[in-house]
Structures are given as C-alpha cells and as structure tokens.
Design an enzyme around this catalytic site. Structure first.
Site, mmCIF file in Angstrom:
data_model
loop_
_atom_site.group_PDB
_atom_site.id
_atom_site.type_symbol
_atom_site.label_atom_id
_atom_site.label_comp_id
_atom_site.label_asym_id
_atom_site.label_seq_id
_atom_site.Cartn_x
_atom_site.Cartn_y
_atom_site.Cartn_z
ATOM 1 N N GLY A 46 -8.126 3.859 -8.126
ATOM 2 C CA GLY A 46 -8.800 3.300 -6.805
ATOM 3 C C GLY A 46 -9.386 4.402 -6.287
ATOM 4 O O GLY A 46 -9.163 5.638 -6.328
ATOM 5 N N GLN A 51 -12.494 9.107 0.738
ATOM 6 C CA GLN A 51 -12.529 10.182 -0.078
ATOM 7 C C GLN A 51 -13.841 10.720 -0.647
ATOM 8 O O GLN A 51 -13.782 11.549 -1.314
ATOM 9 C CB GLN A 51 -11.766 9.569 -1.187
ATOM 10 C CG GLN A 51 -10.202 9.390 -1.117
ATOM 11 C CD GLN A 51 -9.509 8.789 -2.272
ATOM 12 O OE1 GLN A 51 -9.606 7.721 -2.559
ATOM 13 N NE2 GLN A 51 -8.620 9.691 -2.961
ATOM 14 N N CYS A 89 -3.047 10.989 -6.407
ATOM 15 C CA CYS A 89 -4.266 10.586 -5.320
ATOM 16 C C CYS A 89 -5.218 11.529 -6.021
ATOM 17 O O CYS A 89 -4.913 12.804 -5.944
ATOM 18 C CB CYS A 89 -3.995 10.704 -3.750
ATOM 19 S SG CYS A 89 -5.222 10.589 -2.790
ATOM 20 N N LEU A 90 -6.499 10.968 -5.941
ATOM 21 C CA LEU A 90 -7.494 11.954 -6.392
ATOM 22 C C LEU A 90 -7.757 13.044 -5.501
ATOM 23 O O LEU A 90 -8.444 13.893 -5.772
ATOM 24 C CB LEU A 90 -8.899 11.191 -6.373
ATOM 25 C CG LEU A 90 -8.914 10.285 -7.908
ATOM 26 C CD1 LEU A 90 -9.888 9.237 -7.851
ATOM 27 C CD2 LEU A 90 -8.563 10.854 -9.052
ATOM 28 N N HIS A 131 -2.128 1.780 -1.162
ATOM 29 C CA HIS A 131 -2.529 3.272 -0.978
ATOM 30 C C HIS A 131 -3.962 3.361 -0.575
ATOM 31 O O HIS A 131 -4.418 4.304 0.245
ATOM 32 C CB HIS A 131 -2.448 3.864 -2.577
ATOM 33 C CG HIS A 131 -2.900 5.340 -2.676
ATOM 34 N ND1 HIS A 131 -2.018 6.400 -2.722
ATOM 35 C CD2 HIS A 131 -4.363 5.665 -2.594
ATOM 36 C CE1 HIS A 131 -2.804 7.409 -3.074
ATOM 37 N NE2 HIS A 131 -3.973 7.265 -2.752
ATOM 38 N N GLU A 132 -4.868 2.525 -1.018
ATOM 39 C CA GLU A 132 -6.348 2.752 -0.619
ATOM 40 C C GLU A 132 -6.569 2.133 0.775
ATOM 41 O O GLU A 132 -7.417 2.556 1.427
ATOM 42 C CB GLU A 132 -7.277 1.490 -1.495
ATOM 43 C CG GLU A 132 -7.184 2.196 -3.000
ATOM 44 C CD GLU A 132 -7.385 3.707 -3.256
ATOM 45 O OE1 GLU A 132 -8.045 4.310 -2.466
ATOM 46 O OE2 GLU A 132 -6.722 4.026 -4.500
ATOM 47 N N HIS A 135 -5.741 4.950 3.215
ATOM 48 C CA HIS A 135 -7.127 5.587 3.254
ATOM 49 C C HIS A 135 -7.925 5.317 4.335
ATOM 50 O O HIS A 135 -8.435 6.014 4.950
ATOM 51 C CB HIS A 135 -7.606 5.893 1.980
ATOM 52 C CG HIS A 135 -7.022 6.923 0.787
ATOM 53 N ND1 HIS A 135 -7.082 8.254 1.189
ATOM 54 C CD2 HIS A 135 -6.617 6.983 -0.325
ATOM 55 C CE1 HIS A 135 -6.494 8.850 0.215
ATOM 56 N NE2 HIS A 135 -6.327 8.044 -0.734
HETATM 57 ZN ZN LIG Z 1 -5.652 8.534 -2.706
#
Ligand SMILES: [Zn+2]
Length: 167
Positions: A46, A51, A89-90, A131-132, A135
């Site tokens: 995701g 991000q 997480c990226l 998670h998203e 964000h």
């Molecule tokens: Zn993340």
C-alpha cells in the site's frame, strides 16, 4: 511517473490529509497513476498520499492481484479481535515492528472513478487498510509500538479504552 517516497523524519508524513472534492480532476487522476506506479516499483502492499508529499486524502492498496484506489476512505466497522504482526512501511525501509491491528475491517471510499464503494478486509488487507488510513491522519507505525509493548492480553477492555482515546 514514479515518485520519491518520503522517509521517517519528513514533516509531510505528519500532515493530516484533506478530503478530495473532485476525484475526476487531473491532479487527483495523475496522483493515482503515479502512486500505483510508485507502490509497484517498491513492492509495497500500500501507499498513502502523504508518503509522496501530497495532502489529498487518498491511498492505494494491493493486497493480492487487485489494486484498490481509495479516495476519502473511512473505516466503518472493526472486528473485536486484534492481531499482532510484524509490519513494515516504505517510509521506514528495512524496518519491521510488531503492531497490533484489528483482524477485520470494513472500509467505505470512493474509487478512482469517484464511485462510492465498500470493501471488507481480512488479514493482510485489513492490516494495510489500517496502516494506510493511519498515514492519512499523520499517524506512523512507530506511534503504534508502545501499545503493542504493553500487552495486557487478559485486559482487552483496557486496550480498547486506550484505542478510543487515540481516535
Ligand atoms: Zn506506511
């Protein structure tokens, strides 16, 4: 267009996103395409707009084959049980943290065409949705670690109360 992924410490990751009024606008449509490309290029499950430095309320999630574009997403129901799992997480490359999440969630959103949609997520999909959406409110996985480290397995009511305060 592949975009740069913002890493932990970048203030944009703490930004709360703004509801999208016109999903068909070029700005939104371009962002959707770029976010999908960026997520895939980084083998992510995701990706949230913050991000990539945007404050539009939008995320993309690809738990398996299908790629979901979620505009203005909102969780409408959660399972009673939570599951702790290693999560990455990226924006935190190479790092994994044990994070407690609801095992199942339902989410309401507008798809890439602006059509009102619903999805039911289990396991990885449920985790990715939570998670998203975090964000999109400027919340990062490191904010969720503390709760996980105080596992009061028998006192589930305590955990729930703590949760409510956060939301
Ligand atoms: Zn993340």
């Amino acid at each position: 267009m592949k975009l740069n992924i913002r890493k932990n410490g970048d203030p944009v990751l703490r930004q709360k996103t703004i509801k999208i009024k016109d999903p068909s606008s070029k700005e939104v449509q371009d962002l959707i395409l770029s976010m999908i490309e960026t997520m895939k290029a980084n083998n992510g499950v995701g990706l949230a707009s913050t991000q990539v430095g945007s404050d539009l309320r939008l995320c993309v999630i690809q738990p398996e084959d299908k790629c979901y574009v979620m505009i203005n997403p909102q969780i409408t129901s959660r399972s009673s049980k939570k599951v702790i799992c290693e999560e990455g997480c990226l924006s935190f490359p190479g790092e994994f943290f044990p994070i407690s999440r609801y095992g199942e969630v339902q989410v309401r959103y507008l798809d890439e065409n602006g059509k009102p949609s619903k999805a039911k997520g289990k396991d990885l999909f449920a985790r990715a949705i939570q998670h998203e959406l975090d964000h999109l409110d400027g919340v990062l996985i490191i904010d969720r670690i503390k709760k996980t480290r105080k596992p009061t397995i028998k006192k589930t009511s305590t955990i729930k109360t703590t949760d409510k305060k956060i939301k």
